[in-house]
Design a protein around this motif. Structure first.
Motif, PDB file in Angstrom:
ATOM      1  N   ASP A 105       8.840  -8.987   2.094  1.00 37.10           N
ATOM      2  CA  ASP A 105       8.363  -8.203   0.957  1.00 37.10           C
ATOM      3  C   ASP A 105       9.370  -7.143   0.551  1.00 37.10           C
ATOM      4  O   ASP A 105       9.572  -6.873  -0.639  1.00 37.10           O
ATOM      5  CB  ASP A 105       7.020  -7.544   1.300  1.00 37.10           C
ATOM      6  N   PHE A 106      10.025  -6.527   1.541  1.00 34.35           N
ATOM      7  CA  PHE A 106      11.011  -5.500   1.219  1.00 34.35           C
ATOM      8  C   PHE A 106      12.221  -6.120   0.529  1.00 34.35           C
ATOM      9  O   PHE A 106      12.807  -5.528  -0.380  1.00 34.35           O
ATOM     10  CB  PHE A 106      11.446  -4.761   2.486  1.00 34.35           C
ATOM     11  N   CYS A 107      12.612  -7.306   0.965  1.00 37.52           N
ATOM     12  CA  CYS A 107      13.705  -8.027   0.311  1.00 37.52           C
ATOM     13  C   CYS A 107      13.355  -8.290  -1.150  1.00 37.52           C
ATOM     14  O   CYS A 107      14.177  -8.091  -2.050  1.00 37.52           O
ATOM     15  CB  CYS A 107      13.963  -9.338   1.045  1.00 37.52           C
ATOM     16  N   CYS A 108      12.137  -8.723  -1.386  1.00 36.93           N
ATOM     17  CA  CYS A 108      11.662  -8.999  -2.741  1.00 36.93           C
ATOM     18  C   CYS A 108      11.688  -7.727  -3.585  1.00 36.93           C
ATOM     19  O   CYS A 108      12.183  -7.714  -4.716  1.00 36.93           O
ATOM     20  CB  CYS A 108      10.250  -9.567  -2.675  1.00 36.93           C
ATOM     21  N   ILE A 150       0.843  -1.195   0.000  1.00 42.37           N
ATOM     22  CA  ILE A 150       0.000   0.000   0.000  1.00 42.37           C
ATOM     23  C   ILE A 150       0.881   1.248   0.000  1.00 42.37           C
ATOM     24  O   ILE A 150       0.624   2.213  -0.716  1.00 42.37           O
ATOM     25  CB  ILE A 150      -0.933   0.009   1.232  1.00 42.37           C
ATOM     26  N   LYS A 151       1.958   1.212   0.802  1.00 44.93           N
ATOM     27  CA  LYS A 151       2.884   2.346   0.848  1.00 44.93           C
ATOM     28  C   LYS A 151       3.601   2.526  -0.482  1.00 44.93           C
ATOM     29  O   LYS A 151       3.832   3.652  -0.924  1.00 44.93           O
ATOM     30  CB  LYS A 151       3.909   2.140   1.973  1.00 44.93           C
ATOM     31  N   ILE A 152       3.950   1.405  -1.130  1.00 44.36           N
ATOM     32  CA  ILE A 152       4.573   1.480  -2.452  1.00 44.36           C
ATOM     33  C   ILE A 152       3.644   2.208  -3.417  1.00 44.36           C
ATOM     34  O   ILE A 152       4.062   3.093  -4.177  1.00 44.36           O
ATOM     35  CB  ILE A 152       4.875   0.064  -2.985  1.00 44.36           C
ATOM     36  N   GLY A 153       2.361   1.831  -3.389  1.00 39.34           N
ATOM     37  CA  GLY A 153       1.395   2.481  -4.265  1.00 39.34           C
ATOM     38  C   GLY A 153       1.259   3.960  -3.970  1.00 39.34           C
ATOM     39  O   GLY A 153       1.147   4.782  -4.883  1.00 39.34           O
ATOM     40  N   GLN A 154       1.299   4.322  -2.680  1.00 41.01           N
ATOM     41  CA  GLN A 154       1.184   5.734  -2.320  1.00 41.01           C
ATOM     42  C   GLN A 154       2.396   6.526  -2.796  1.00 41.01           C
ATOM     43  O   GLN A 154       2.263   7.662  -3.254  1.00 41.01           O
ATOM     44  CB  GLN A 154       1.023   5.859  -0.802  1.00 41.01           C
ATOM     45  N   VAL A 155       3.583   5.915  -2.696  1.00 42.33           N
ATOM     46  CA  VAL A 155       4.796   6.592  -3.179  1.00 42.33           C
ATOM     47  C   VAL A 155       4.755   6.726  -4.701  1.00 42.33           C
ATOM     48  O   VAL A 155       5.095   7.780  -5.252  1.00 42.33           O
ATOM     49  CB  VAL A 155       6.061   5.827  -2.737  1.00 42.33           C
ATOM     50  N   LEU A 156       4.317   5.666  -5.393  1.00 43.25           N
ATOM     51  CA  LEU A 156       4.204   5.748  -6.856  1.00 43.25           C
ATOM     52  C   LEU A 156       3.164   6.791  -7.254  1.00 43.25           C
ATOM     53  O   LEU A 156       3.341   7.500  -8.251  1.00 43.25           O
ATOM     54  CB  LEU A 156       3.818   4.379  -7.427  1.00 43.25           C
ATOM     55  N   GLY A 157       2.085   6.866  -6.470  1.00 42.75           N
ATOM     56  CA  GLY A 157       1.056   7.864  -6.753  1.00 42.75           C
ATOM     57  C   GLY A 157       1.557   9.289  -6.590  1.00 42.75           C
ATOM     58  O   GLY A 157       0.991  10.226  -7.168  1.00 42.75           O
ATOM     59  N   GLU A 167      12.269   5.784   1.153  1.00 44.73           N
ATOM     60  CA  GLU A 167      11.030   6.405   1.608  1.00 44.73           C
ATOM     61  C   GLU A 167      10.075   5.349   2.168  1.00 44.73           C
ATOM     62  O   GLU A 167       9.482   5.528   3.234  1.00 44.73           O
ATOM     63  CB  GLU A 167      10.375   7.146   0.429  1.00 44.73           C
ATOM     64  N   VAL A 168       9.952   4.226   1.439  1.00 48.36           N
ATOM     65  CA  VAL A 168       9.055   3.156   1.877  1.00 48.36           C
ATOM     66  C   VAL A 168       9.561   2.518   3.165  1.00 48.36           C
ATOM     67  O   VAL A 168       8.787   2.251   4.093  1.00 48.36           O
ATOM     68  CB  VAL A 168       8.912   2.090   0.775  1.00 48.36           C
ATOM     69  N   ARG A 169      10.878   2.283   3.250  1.00 48.19           N
ATOM     70  CA  ARG A 169      11.446   1.664   4.452  1.00 48.19           C
ATOM     71  C   ARG A 169      11.179   2.527   5.675  1.00 48.19           C
ATOM     72  O   ARG A 169      10.756   2.030   6.725  1.00 48.19           O
ATOM     73  CB  ARG A 169      12.947   1.463   4.292  1.00 48.19           C
ATOM     74  N   GLN A 170      11.408   3.830   5.546  1.00 49.70           N
ATOM     75  CA  GLN A 170      11.196   4.726   6.676  1.00 49.70           C
ATOM     76  C   GLN A 170       9.720   4.749   7.099  1.00 49.70           C
ATOM     77  O   GLN A 170       9.403   4.689   8.297  1.00 49.70           O
ATOM     78  CB  GLN A 170      11.642   6.144   6.313  1.00 49.70           C
ATOM     79  N   MET A 171       8.818   4.810   6.108  1.00 49.92           N
ATOM     80  CA  MET A 171       7.388   4.825   6.416  1.00 49.92           C
ATOM     81  C   MET A 171       6.963   3.559   7.157  1.00 49.92           C
ATOM     82  O   MET A 171       6.237   3.610   8.154  1.00 49.92           O
ATOM     83  CB  MET A 171       6.585   4.974   5.114  1.00 49.92           C
ATOM     84  N   MET A 172       7.428   2.404   6.658  1.00 52.67           N
ATOM     85  CA  MET A 172       7.011   1.143   7.248  1.00 52.67           C
ATOM     86  C   MET A 172       7.618   0.919   8.624  1.00 52.67           C
ATOM     87  O   MET A 172       6.936   0.436   9.539  1.00 52.67           O
ATOM     88  CB  MET A 172       7.390  -0.012   6.312  1.00 52.67           C
ATOM     89  N   GLU A 173       8.886   1.246   8.803  1.00 54.60           N
ATOM     90  CA  GLU A 173       9.527   1.045  10.102  1.00 54.60           C
ATOM     91  C   GLU A 173       8.837   1.864  11.187  1.00 54.60           C
ATOM     92  O   GLU A 173       8.704   1.422  12.333  1.00 54.60           O
ATOM     93  CB  GLU A 173      11.013   1.399  10.010  1.00 54.60           C
TER      94      GLU A 173
END
Length: 592
Positions: free
Chosen positions: A173-176, A77-84, A201-207
């Motif tokens: 998922d992050f490894c993938c 979901i965060k990936i999609g938000q960053v892509l958006g 950006e995604v790593r920071q958001m998720m952590e």
């Protein structure tokens, strides 16, 4: 605690809500990585098959991508938000669709939820709560929320419990995703996507979202900040909150998402509810925008995810914000310049507004700055004209729509990515979903002018109370401006000659060609040795299938050696290009 005079009557009763689907989560295995990679490649291949660039095709692709990400949930979901956020790269329809990303409402068994609470609090749940509803009233891919009552304080609370194995799923998922992005970044195919920055950006958001202690601290901080905006933040009970549990005050209000659903399903019922609870949607929309602008320009800290599920409507036009897992911070220099840019637009000073926007972009590419400035001014003028058209669809005159057009202009002239501007676009995109519903005739320009008038009055009050700090602020301002002037001077010092750039361009083409050869080689290898994976795409006889069948079988070892050789060649070629484009440091006064 929220005063009872702000409690609303229910808009949708609990029994009227559809039941949440219950899913039992298991610990992820290594096979999940391969499954996701296969899904990603199939999605990418589906995109590449269609060569049309019509709006309908962009919309169709975006819907497929959104469904794929929502199915995976969590980090995706965060990936999609960053892509958006990347309206500088993707079509506006694609970005708009991804901005609607929402977690699938899957709950996990209440027994497991109680186990997690007891494990983390170190005592039976009955010692903490005298009432606990095992059925969650809200759920997302990372957590679910139960209603309970604290035994000692006798107050109702919302208990947010993290989904089992959420951290493990993120690691897998992050490894993938890292490997998938790393393949493209290694071959330097889409360097303008800045995949490394996106991953960070995604790593920071998720952590931060996986550790509820961050959210608890953010709620305490925002409780003080937003009180000045007349926005309420629920009280946190730190004594009962841990890394995976967050206990906060239960709000007797209505989610903005429920308001939207009621507007579509039964507008007459909604109108009666608004009258009963003394709610004027136009005033609510104005309060929401003014609060966001204050967060961005005055507080320098803002709620990063104000979608309809994170906004609660209260009586007498009061608002509450929840879910502070995603919080953004701006530095004072960027905020001040963008604030001046916003004020210049409101005054119709498009030339000055264009200059200020360019100042926020950091290092500028080699270009005709006059041409770029004229195009920015043209976009700003069009933005002002659209804001005054009454019957124009809200999306066409929204801030997020205008930001997307501006980002595409910057991408056209190959400006470096500016994450601050992209975060601004995402923030405005989130509140646009609410403003367009609350007041379809909302006039951004008019309300922005009103905000700046109020902000100027607040600034005057602060200056009167802090007059003794004027000289200190002047010193701070010079320390900000002087490094910027020096950096701009240094940028004009070192230039790579045109011959070198032509050579670098040719070698980049060669690097991209190697990447294509690598992908084709992988496909041929799969066709020859793992035919079941790609057989669906070769059912019909065509020139591509015939050509692949004409390629001699090198054997598995032969293909492995060829792929390794391509990787080594590309790595050395990238290093050569990097050294070729390395600019010498020159100082003002040095001869080129």
């Amino acid at each position: 605690m929220l005063k009872k005079k702000y409690y609303t009557t229910p808009l949708i009763r609990p029994e009227e809500r559809p039941p949440l689907k219950e899913v039992f989560y298991k610990k992820p295995t290594i096979f999940r990585v391969f499954w996701i990679i296969r899904k990603l490649f199939l999605l990418l291949f589906d995109f590449l098959r269609s060569k049309s660039s019509s709006d309908s095709v962009h919309k169709e692709r975006a819907v497929k991508c959104r469904h794929f990400l929502e199915t995976l949930g969590g980090m995706w979901i965060k990936i999609g938000q960053v892509l958006g956020m990347r309206s500088d790269l993707f079509h506006i329809e694609f970005c708009n669709e991804l901005s609607q990303l929402q977690d699938q409402a899957f709950a996990f068994p209440s027994e497991r939820s109680i186990e997690i609470i007891e494990e983390n609090l170190g005592r039976p749940i009955d010692d903490v709560f005298d009432r606990f509803d095992p059925k969650p009233f809200a759920a997302a891919s990372l957590s679910q929320v139960h209603k309970a009552r604290l035994r000692k304080k006798q107050c109702w609370v919302a208990v947010k419990v993290q989904r089992p194995f959420a951290a493990e799923y993120f690691r897998y998922d992050f490894c993938c995703l890292s490997r998938f992005f790393g393949l493209f970044e290694f071959f330097d195919v889409i360097e303008h996507f800045h995949l490394g920055d996106m991953l960070n950006e995604v790593r920071q958001m998720m952590e931060e979202e996986l550790d509820y202690r961050h959210e608890a601290n953010n709620m305490k901080k925002f409780g003080k900040v937003l009180k000045e905006h007349q926005i309420y933040v629920p009280k946190v009970y730190f004594k009962y909150s841990t890394k995976v549990i967050l206990v906060m005050e239960f709000l007797h209000g209505v989610f903005m998402s429920d308001y939207i659903n009621a507007l579509r399903a039964n507008p007459h019922k909604l109108a009666a509810w608004k009258a009963k609870n003394d709610i004027n949607s136009e005033k609510v929309a104005r309060r929401l925008l003014h609060s966001v602008l204050r967060q961005l320009y005055e507080d320098l800290i803002f709620h990063g995810d104000l979608h309809p599920g994170n906004i609660v409507l209260l009586k007498k036009n009061k608002l509450a914000f929840i879910d502070f897992g995603s919080v953004g911070i701006f530095d004072a220099e960027f905020s001040a310049r963008y604030n001046q840019h916003s004020r210049a637009i409101a005054k119709g000073e498009f030339s000055r507004a264009a200059d200020l926007l360019l100042l926020t972009m950091g290092k500028l590419p080699v270009l005709d700055i006059v041409t770029v400035k004229k195009e920015i001014m043209k976009n700003l003028e069009k933005q002002m004209n659209r804001s005054s058209i009454k019957n124009l669809p809200f999306r066409e005159k929204s801030i997020s729509g205008n930001s997307a057009e501006m980002n595409q202009t910057m991408a056209k002239y190959k400006f470096d990515i500016n994450w601050n501007l992209l975060k601004l676009g995402r923030t405005f995109g989130a509140i646009d979903q609410n403003l367009g519903i609350l007041n379809p005739a909302f006039n951004y320009l008019k309300e922005t002018k009103a905000y700046h008038i109020q902000a100027a009055k607040r600034k005057q009050c602060r200056m009167m109370s802090n007059f003794l700090n004027v000289f200190e602020k002047a010193s701070d301002l010079s320390s900000v401006i002087m490094p910027t002037i020096m950096s701009k001077a240094l940028q004009f010092g070192g230039m790579v000659n045109s011959g070198t750039r032509v050579a670098a361009f040719i070698f980049r083409l060669l690097s991209r060609s190697l990447f294509i050869v690598f992908l084709v080689s992988v496909w041929i290898y799969l066709y020859q040795h793992h035919n079941h994976i790609v057989d669906d795409y070769h059912e019909a006889e065509n020139w591509f299938t015939n050509w692949i069948e004409s390629i001699p079988n090198l054997g598995k070892s032969g293909w492995y050696l060829l792929l390794i050789l391509l990787v080594i060649m590309n790595k050395r070629l990238k290093k050569f290009i990097k050294n070729l484009l390395k600019e010498p440091t020159r100082f003002p006064g040095d001869k080129p």
